[in-house]
Design a protein around this motif. Structure first.
Motif, short mmCIF file in Angstrom:
data_model
loop_
_atom_site.label_atom_id
_atom_site.label_comp_id
_atom_site.label_asym_id
_atom_site.label_seq_id
_atom_site.Cartn_x
_atom_site.Cartn_y
_atom_site.Cartn_z
N LEU A 4 6.42 1.39 3.62
CA LEU A 4 5.97 0.30 4.50
C LEU A 4 4.54 -0.13 4.18
N ILE A 5 3.67 0.82 3.91
CA ILE A 5 2.29 0.47 3.56
C ILE A 5 2.27 -0.37 2.29
N GLU A 6 3.05 0.06 1.31
CA GLU A 6 3.10 -0.68 0.05
C GLU A 6 3.68 -2.07 0.24
N LYS A 7 4.80 -2.16 0.97
CA LYS A 7 5.44 -3.46 1.18
C LYS A 7 4.56 -4.41 1.97
N HIS A 8 3.94 -3.90 3.04
CA HIS A 8 3.11 -4.75 3.88
C HIS A 8 1.89 -5.25 3.11
N SER A 9 1.24 -4.37 2.36
CA SER A 9 0.06 -4.77 1.59
C SER A 9 0.45 -5.78 0.51
N TRP A 10 1.59 -5.54 -0.12
CA TRP A 10 2.07 -6.48 -1.15
C TRP A 10 2.33 -7.85 -0.53
N ALA A 11 3.00 -7.86 0.63
CA ALA A 11 3.33 -9.13 1.27
C ALA A 11 2.09 -9.87 1.75
N LEU A 12 1.04 -9.15 2.09
CA LEU A 12 -0.18 -9.77 2.57
C LEU A 12 -1.00 -10.39 1.44
N LYS B 7 -14.08 -7.81 8.47
CA LYS B 7 -13.95 -6.86 9.58
C LYS B 7 -12.62 -7.06 10.31
N ARG B 8 -12.21 -8.29 10.47
CA ARG B 8 -10.93 -8.59 11.13
C ARG B 8 -9.77 -7.94 10.39
N LEU B 9 -9.75 -8.08 9.07
CA LEU B 9 -8.67 -7.52 8.28
C LEU B 9 -8.69 -5.98 8.30
N LEU B 10 -9.88 -5.41 8.24
CA LEU B 10 -9.98 -3.95 8.24
C LEU B 10 -9.59 -3.37 9.59
N LEU B 11 -9.98 -4.03 10.68
CA LEU B 11 -9.57 -3.56 12.01
C LEU B 11 -8.05 -3.65 12.16
N GLU B 12 -7.47 -4.70 11.61
CA GLU B 12 -6.01 -4.82 11.65
C GLU B 12 -5.37 -3.70 10.85
N ALA B 13 -5.92 -3.40 9.67
CA ALA B 13 -5.35 -2.34 8.83
C ALA B 13 -5.42 -0.99 9.54
N ILE B 14 -6.54 -0.69 10.18
CA ILE B 14 -6.68 0.58 10.89
C ILE B 14 -5.70 0.65 12.05
N ALA B 15 -5.55 -0.45 12.78
CA ALA B 15 -4.57 -0.50 13.88
C ALA B 15 -3.16 -0.33 13.34
N PHE B 16 -2.87 -0.93 12.20
CA PHE B 16 -1.55 -0.80 11.58
C PHE B 16 -1.26 0.67 11.27
N GLY B 17 -2.24 1.37 10.71
CA GLY B 17 -2.06 2.78 10.40
C GLY B 17 -1.84 3.62 11.64
N GLY C 47 -7.28 -5.52 -1.93
CA GLY C 47 -6.02 -4.88 -1.57
C GLY C 47 -6.15 -3.38 -1.43
N TRP C 48 -6.95 -2.76 -2.31
CA TRP C 48 -7.16 -1.32 -2.23
C TRP C 48 -7.88 -0.93 -0.94
N ILE C 49 -8.90 -1.69 -0.57
CA ILE C 49 -9.65 -1.40 0.65
C ILE C 49 -8.76 -1.55 1.88
N TYR C 50 -7.90 -2.56 1.89
CA TYR C 50 -6.99 -2.77 3.02
C TYR C 50 -6.02 -1.60 3.15
N SER C 51 -5.40 -1.20 2.04
CA SER C 51 -4.45 -0.09 2.08
C SER C 51 -5.14 1.21 2.47
#
Length: 373
Positions: free
Chosen positions: A313-321, A344-354, A212-216
């Motif tokens: 939003l970052i906190e809510k989205h990461s929590w919900a995921l 890699k899929r999740l990290l690319l999604e996180a970067i795109a989300f940001g 979760g920390w890496i995703y956020s």
């Protein structure tokens, strides 16, 4: 190995029937619904491979639920509907503030102050829902559904996400930014390999809290890259149009001059070797070199979230995921087993989300003044 495919298409996150959220549906909100419904009544749905929306975070307000329904049935009108909602919420907040200002010094002062505070909190929740749906809409436009709650994809602690959608997620970035993103992904995967329990080269294990920390952190990195590239582009335009040397270039040159003066003061050589010259010169056209020229204050400015809504939003989205029903779906020390492509899929999604969050925040703030972080 059990392969679990993402179930992108279900209707649970976007109820078409809106639920009453306290006193949210006041008479102004009802009028707003009618206007929005009138706006989209004659629109025709676009054909799309997405039959519904499966984002991990569910809307908490009627504004978010309404946009979620539009994204499912009439996505082409979602931006216009979101703009109308933002304008309506901005007007509602202004009205309550004006009534409070007019009541200052009267017996109704405290009452109108409390009403204004409650309206501000109510509007902020709605704004966060609108911002989130605009981000989901951006993913929709590149035909990449957000990964749903991970508990739906994990079996026996094993997670595998398919399809990876790497091409689509990388398509939103320019070549220089993509190079920085790939460096980020490589460093993260190596770190997980080094610090996680060893299985084999094709399998990773990572603790849930670390995951979760890496995703956020990757969301923040995407936000930072968007901020830096925007600043870089503006400075290049300014430099070309006015033949002006950007601030970052001047800062770098000033640091070099000061360093040379210090060396001379303590008796060091006044000559600069040829091998040290390239490191002291900032290439204005190279994004990575431009970033390396940042002083600490500029670095902090680009990395800091501009609004509390974005932070929430970052906190809510990461929590919900990563969690389900406000409870951990795994114990904190338990590990998730996954392959590098899924990570890699999740990290690319996180970067795109940001990156999308930066764009949406900038757009929303022009219509509805967000709260400073």
């Amino acid at each position: 190995m059990i392969i679990l495919r993402l179930q992108y298409y279900h209707d649970s996150c976007c109820p078409i029937k809106f639920k009453m959220q306290g006193n949210i549906l006041n008479w102004k909100s009802k009028c707003a619904i009618k206007r929005l419904q009138t706006t989209v009544a004659g629109a025709k749905s676009e054909e799309s491979e997405f039959e519904s929306v499966d984002a991990p975070l569910e809307p908490q307000t009627w504004e978010g639920s309404f946009l979620c329904g539009l994204l499912k049935n009439q996505p082409q009108v979602l931006p216009a509907a979101a703009t109308k909602q933002l304008q309506e919420l901005s007007n509602q907040r202004k009205d309550t503030l004006i009534r409070w200002e007019h009541s200052i010094g009267s017996p109704e002062d405290s009452l109108h102050r409390r009403i204004a505070e409650m309206k501000d909190q109510e509007c902020q929740t709605a704004i966060e829902d609108i911002m989130y749906m605009l981000i989901v809409y951006k993913f929709f436009k590149i035909e990449v559904p957000l990964v749903p709650n991970l508990s739906k994809l994990i079996s026996n602690r094993r997670l595998q996400i398919w399809p990876p959608r790497e091409t689509e997620l990388e398509s939103i970035h320019g070549p220089e930014v993509l190079g920085l993103i790939r460096e980020h992904l490589t460093s993260i995967i190596r770190w997980v390999h080094k610090n996680g329990p060893k299985i084999n080269r094709s399998t990773l294990r990572i603790k849930r809290l670390q995951f979760g920390w890496i995703y956020s952190a990757s969301i923040m990195y995407g936000y930072f890259l968007k901020s830096v590239t925007t600043r870089h582009r503006l400075e290049l335009i300014l430099a070309r149009s006015q033949e002006f040397c950007p601030i970052q270039f001047l800062n770098a040159q000033l640091k070099t001059t000061q360093k040379q003066e210090q060396e001379e003061t303590i008796g060091g050589s006044t000559e600069t070797s040829s091998s040290s010259k390239p490191s002291s010169v900032v290439d204005l056209h190279d994004l990575k070199s431009y970033m390396m020229g940042f002083d600490p204050k500029t670095l902090e400015l680009c990395a800091r979230l501009r609004s509390s809504e974005a932070s929430n939003l970052i906190e809510k989205h990461s929590w919900a995921l990563f969690r389900e029903n406000m409870k951990d779906f795994l114990e904190p020390d338990e590990a998730v087993i996954l392959d590098p492509s899924s990570l890699k899929r999740l990290l690319l999604e996180a970067i795109a989300f940001g990156s999308f969050l930066w764009d949406v925040e900038d757009y929303v703030d022009e219509i509805y003044k967000l709260h400073d972080s």
